[in-house]
Scaffold this active site. Structure first.
Site, PDB file in Angstrom:
ATOM      1  N   GLU A 120      -3.750  -3.055 -21.745  1.00 18.30           N
ATOM      2  CA  GLU A 120      -3.245  -4.220 -22.476  1.00 18.30           C
ATOM      3  C   GLU A 120      -3.713  -4.189 -23.924  1.00 18.30           C
ATOM      4  O   GLU A 120      -2.968  -4.500 -24.835  1.00 18.30           O
ATOM      5  CB  GLU A 120      -3.748  -5.516 -21.815  1.00 18.30           C
ATOM      6  CG  GLU A 120      -3.119  -5.820 -20.479  1.00 18.30           C
ATOM      7  CD  GLU A 120      -1.644  -6.153 -20.581  1.00 18.30           C
ATOM      8  OE1 GLU A 120      -1.211  -6.617 -21.639  1.00 18.30           O
ATOM      9  OE2 GLU A 120      -0.923  -5.932 -19.591  1.00 18.30           O
ATOM     10  N   SER A 147     -28.757  -3.849 -36.021  1.00 21.79           N
ATOM     11  CA  SER A 147     -28.812  -4.072 -34.565  1.00 21.79           C
ATOM     12  C   SER A 147     -29.420  -2.870 -33.857  1.00 21.79           C
ATOM     13  O   SER A 147     -30.117  -3.028 -32.856  1.00 21.79           O
ATOM     14  CB  SER A 147     -27.433  -4.305 -33.958  1.00 21.79           C
ATOM     15  OG  SER A 147     -26.655  -5.081 -34.742  1.00 21.79           O
ATOM     16  N   HIS A 184     -20.263 -14.948 -24.088  1.00 21.10           N
ATOM     17  CA  HIS A 184     -20.930 -14.420 -25.281  1.00 21.10           C
ATOM     18  C   HIS A 184     -21.056 -15.516 -26.345  1.00 21.10           C
ATOM     19  O   HIS A 184     -22.118 -15.699 -26.942  1.00 21.10           O
ATOM     20  CB  HIS A 184     -20.104 -13.227 -25.799  1.00 21.10           C
ATOM     21  CG  HIS A 184     -20.817 -12.419 -26.822  1.00 21.10           C
ATOM     22  ND1 HIS A 184     -20.576 -12.561 -28.163  1.00 21.10           N
ATOM     23  CD2 HIS A 184     -21.758 -11.464 -26.714  1.00 21.10           C
ATOM     24  CE1 HIS A 184     -21.341 -11.725 -28.829  1.00 21.10           C
ATOM     25  NE2 HIS A 184     -22.070 -11.042 -27.974  1.00 21.10           N
ATOM     26  N   ALA A 244     -16.066 -12.950 -20.379  1.00 18.76           N
ATOM     27  CA  ALA A 244     -17.161 -12.338 -21.150  1.00 18.76           C
ATOM     28  C   ALA A 244     -17.182 -12.854 -22.587  1.00 18.76           C
ATOM     29  O   ALA A 244     -18.256 -13.099 -23.145  1.00 18.76           O
ATOM     30  CB  ALA A 244     -17.035 -10.819 -21.137  1.00 18.76           C
ATOM     31  N   GLU A 278     -19.831   4.329 -25.824  1.00 20.88           N
ATOM     32  CA  GLU A 278     -19.773   3.424 -24.667  1.00 20.88           C
ATOM     33  C   GLU A 278     -18.343   2.898 -24.520  1.00 20.88           C
ATOM     34  O   GLU A 278     -17.760   2.396 -25.480  1.00 20.88           O
ATOM     35  CB  GLU A 278     -20.722   2.238 -24.837  1.00 20.88           C
ATOM     36  CG  GLU A 278     -20.706   1.349 -23.594  1.00 20.88           C
ATOM     37  CD  GLU A 278     -21.460   0.041 -23.761  1.00 20.88           C
ATOM     38  OE1 GLU A 278     -22.497  -0.119 -23.116  1.00 20.88           O
ATOM     39  OE2 GLU A 278     -20.991  -0.819 -24.534  1.00 20.88           O
TER      40      GLU A 278
END
Ligand code: 0O2
Length: 212
Positions: free
Chosen positions: A43, A54, A160, A156, A144
């Site tokens: 999709e 980070s 988050h 999710a 990843e």
């Protein structure tokens, strides 16, 4: 100082190239599927490169001195690609098609679909290594890949946002609501899969079959 900045840029650029390679592979599968099977298992594809800040913060959390070598060995999600599929069977099928490719090496599989996290989080995580061909030769780069359904992705992204809104101190009532919503999302996925099978027949893959 300038030499360090240049080296950092070169270091990060390899991850961007690795991410581009994976996105190209997925885009080819998507286009080929639409063309030959009159059906599209993907999709949406999105990607992000972790910021250097980070990366360093993650190294500090792990208590490891950040050098280029230790970062390369420890942090496998600098390059991240997220794929949303309509159905759970598509997520597994796509993971198989990607990891079967001979230039892809699977470093790690975390199947949070077969075994959701305690908070209800579901997604299929693959850490793959892909070769990036530079003027200096081939360089393997870890990427990843998170593959999940639209329902899992919806959950999710809300979780988050809530997590950051409350600065990681989410009230228990909300956490319970989120876990409950995750079960509802999983139930919706099962029902949609059943309907899909009635129309298209059973999928040819099995869950949990991605080999390292
Ligand atoms: P961002 O901003 O998305 O990159 P490890 O790498 O093995 O030391 P880690 O990083 O916890 O351990 O790996 P894991 O469990 O595979 O999770 C990595 C990523 O999955 C996270 O990246 C999130 O994107 C996603 N994820 C994992 N658990 C959850 C969850 O409970 N809720 C949500 N919404 N996403 C989750 P980052 O680096 O945390 O964030």
């Amino acid at each position: 100082m300038r030499a360090l900045r240049d080296e950092t840029e070169r270091f990060m650029l390899r991850y961007k190239f690795g991410m581009d390679e994976v996105i190209t592979k997925l885009s080819i599968l998507r286009e080929e599927f639409s063309q030959n099977h009159d059906y599209n298992p993907i999709e949406h594809i999105s990607s992000r490169l972790k910021s250097l800040d980070s990366v360093i913060a993650k190294m500090q959390r792990k208590g490891i001195e950040p050098t280029f070598d230790t970062i390369r060995d420890t942090i496998t999600d600098i390059a991240g690609v997220r794929v949303t599929c309509s159905f759970v069977s598509d997520a597994y099928r796509l993971a198989e098609l990607l990891t079967e490719q001979p230039d892809i090496r699977v470093l790690k599989v975390k199947d949070y679909i077969a075994e959701p996290k305690e908070n209800g989080y579901q997604s299929l995580h693959l850490i793959v290594e892909v070769p990036v061909f530079l003027s200096t030769g081939a360089h393997p780069v870890a990427v990843e890949v998170q593959i999940r359904t639209i329902a899992m992705d919806f959950w999710a992204s809300l979780e988050h946002k809530i997590y950051y809104k409350y600065d990681r101190q989410v009230p228990q009532e909300l956490l319970d609501g989120l876990t409950d919503a995750a079960h509802t999302a999983a139930e919706l996925d099962s029902r949609m899969e059943r309907l899909h099978r009635e129309v298209h027949g059973a999928p040819s893959h099995r869950r949990g079959t991605i080999a390292i």
